[in-house]
Each structure stands twice: as structure tokens, then as C-alpha cells.
Write an enzyme that holds these catalytic residues in place. Structure first.
Site, short mmCIF file in Angstrom:
data_model
loop_
_atom_site.label_atom_id
_atom_site.label_comp_id
_atom_site.label_asym_id
_atom_site.label_seq_id
_atom_site.Cartn_x
_atom_site.Cartn_y
_atom_site.Cartn_z
N SER A 98 0.11 0.90 -3.60
CA SER A 98 0.15 1.44 -2.08
C SER A 98 -0.05 2.96 -2.42
CB SER A 98 1.56 1.43 -1.63
OG SER A 98 1.85 0.04 -1.34
N LYS A 173 -0.97 -0.37 5.44
CA LYS A 173 0.09 -0.41 4.73
C LYS A 173 1.23 0.67 4.96
CE LYS A 173 3.33 -1.52 1.72
NZ LYS A 173 3.14 -1.58 0.01
N LYS A 241 7.73 7.93 -1.62
CA LYS A 241 6.25 8.32 -1.71
C LYS A 241 5.52 7.68 -0.56
CE LYS A 241 3.82 5.33 -3.97
NZ LYS A 241 3.20 4.19 -3.29
#
Length: 295
Positions: A98, A173, A241
Site C-alpha cells: 500500500s 486502497k 502511513k
């Protein structure tokens, strides 16, 4: 026909069970990671450990990367010992990490110069989905490459969707992580509200799970909320993150994220208070602290 030879880079909480599912499906898998005991685990499941990225990639038809963030993707892809330097022309590089949509698009451009095809294919479903082979896989890149990779994806997940050009998988995502974080935070607040009101929490979660409030988050994290067990399936550090990715990407396209900004701050606060290594359902601990409880 024999299945393509797979080099798997990154054998963490998600990567190890995903590589093992490919082995179960009959794919020959050579793996590399920085943790020697994970290589032992791969070998125990029939995979071949490699001593470096170069050794893993040599002879592979497909290279899969599943590493924590942009910096690690860049490190394993570029440089004299990286994937692009050693992958044969025509190799398919599937990045299931990701990362930012921009980094994915830049990787695809660099790979094209080496005649290496690229898909960005991040996943959702957490450790349980990785183990069970029920991940949701959102894919960006050329449709022809997606079609070629689809059998491999179907060994890893049950929802496999081509979302658009390079970077589109990462954009979807990012949206996924926004929804998941907001959902976990809402569930955490509901748990504290219910308990402080004297309601039977298990009974309340049962009925909420049968109505419009039902969600995969509520189902997957119910046990964590009840037991206060936060062994990491997906760490707060990583969700922090990801919230940085979605807020930055939204800023680039001019999309307002009023709720997302608040949730990103709460995730960052949980990390700053020492909960970064816990499962993201440990956002409950932050709500408890704000409510005068000691987690």
C-alpha cells in the site's frame, strides 16, 4: 501448462500467508525477506528461500512485492541489486504493497524502460483475509496484464477488480483505508458509550451486527473489542502511513476529507501514545483515555 514462476519479496504478516496460498495453488515460489525465520517458514511450506532480491528475481515470470511503504518498494525495485536491474524483459511486476498512487505510476514508467510490465494491486482484508485467501484486491495497470495475473490473484482473494490505469489500485486502497479507519473509530466510540451506559457489550454488538450498523470491521474486530486483545493483524503504524497517503492524495485532487482529517489525527495520536505496534482496533484505547478510563 505449468504455472508461472513467482518471486515473492516481503514475507511479513500479510506476505507470508499470501505466498503460502500460492504454494498451495501449485505455484513455484522463491521468496526473499530481511527476516531469516520467515524464510524458514516459506521453506517449510514448500517454497525456495533466496539470499537477495537478485537471487529471487532471477528466472521469475512474475515478481510480487508486499512491503510496508513507498521507501521499501523503491529500495527493492531500483538500484544495482533491485528488481528492475535483474528481471527479464516481459516479466510482470505486481506490487501488492500500500503506497502512494504517484509512486506506483513512477514505478510503472521506470519499469517500462526495462520492458517490465507493472500492476499495482494493494489488498484489503487484513491478516485473516490473507490466511483464508479471501482478500479484496484492487488493481491498476494495463487490462491485458490484469487478465494475465488474474489466476494468481484468485489464489489470494475472492474479490478481484481492475480499477483503471497505473495508480488506480492505490487510489482505491487509500479510500478503503479511510473508510476502515473511520469505521473502527466509530465502533470504538460505540463500545465505550455502551460500556459506560451499563449495557451488555456482547449482546449489543450481536444486535448491531445484524442491522444497518453491521460491517466487516465490526465482525472482524468484535473479539478484540470484547477482550481488549490487540495482537497486530494490521498495525496502527501502517494505518497511520495510509492515512497520510489518503490525505495527501485528496489534497492533490482537491477533495475535502473533513472526517478523514479528524480520524487521521486520532490515528496519529494513538501512535504517539505508544500504540503504533498494536492492531488498528486499538483505537479503542484512545477513546478510553479520552473518556477517563485507563486502557
Amino acid at each position: 501448462m505449468s504455472l508461472p514462476r513467482v518471486a515473492w519479496i516481503g514475507l511479513g504478516i500479510m506476505g507470508s500467508p499470501m505466498a503460502e496460498n500460492l504454494l498451495k495453488a501449485g505455484y513455484p515460489v522463491t521468496g526473499y525477506t530481511l527476516e531469516p525465520h520467515k524464510l524458514d517458514r516459506l521453506a517449510a511450506h514448500g517454497g525456495t528461500p533466496a539470499a537477495s532480491v537478485r537471487d529471487a528475481v532471477r528466472g521469475a515470470d512474475v515478481v510480487v512485492t508486499m512491503v510496508p511503504a513507498d521507501a521499501q518498494v523503491t529500495a527493492v525495485a531500483h538500484g544495482d541489486d533491485g528488481i528492475l536491474a535483474h528481471a527479464a524483459p516481459g516479466t510482470l511486476l505486481v506490487d501488492m504493497s500500500s503506497i502512494t498512487p504517484r509512486t506506483s505510476a513512477e514505478l510503472a514508467r521506470a519499469a517500462a524502460e526495462r520492458r517490465v510490465r507493472v500492476l499495482d494491486a494493494p489488498v484489503s482484508g487484513g491478516e485473516a483475509g490473507a490466511v483464508e485467501g479471501t482478500l479484496s484486491i484492487m488493481v491498476g495497470g494495463d487490462r491485458e496484464d490484469f487478465a494475465a495475473a488474474r489466476p494468481l490473484f484468485e489464489a489470494l482473494g475472492t474479490t478481484v477488480v481492475h480499477c483503471g490505469p497505473h495508480g488506480a489500485g492505490q487510489t482505491v486502497k487509500a479510500a478503503n483505508q479511510l473508510i476502515v479507519a473511520a469505521n473502527i473509530q466509530a465502533c470504538a466510540e460505540a463500545v465505550v458509550f455502551l460500556e459506560k451506559s451499563g449495557v451488555d457489550l456482547a449482546a449489543a454488538l450481536d444486535v448491531l451486527g445484524g442491522g444497518l450498523a453491521a460491517s466487516a470491521v465490526l465482525t472482524r474486530k468484535r473479539h478484540n473489542f470484547l477482550t481488549r486483545g490487540f495482537a497486530p493483524g494490521f498495525r496502527i503504524d501502517l494505518h497511520h502511513k495510509d492515512m497520510g497517503i489518503v490525505t495527501a492524495a485528496a489534497r492533490e485532487v482537491g477533495a475535502a476529507l473533513p472526517l478523514g482529517g479528524v480520524v487521521a489525527t486520532l490515528v496519529a495520536a494513538a501512535r504517539a501514545q505508544g500504540d503504533g505496534g498494536l492492531d488498528h482496533s486499538a483505537l479503542l484505547r484512545g477513546v478510553e483515555r479520552l473518556s477517563g478510563l485507563t486502557p
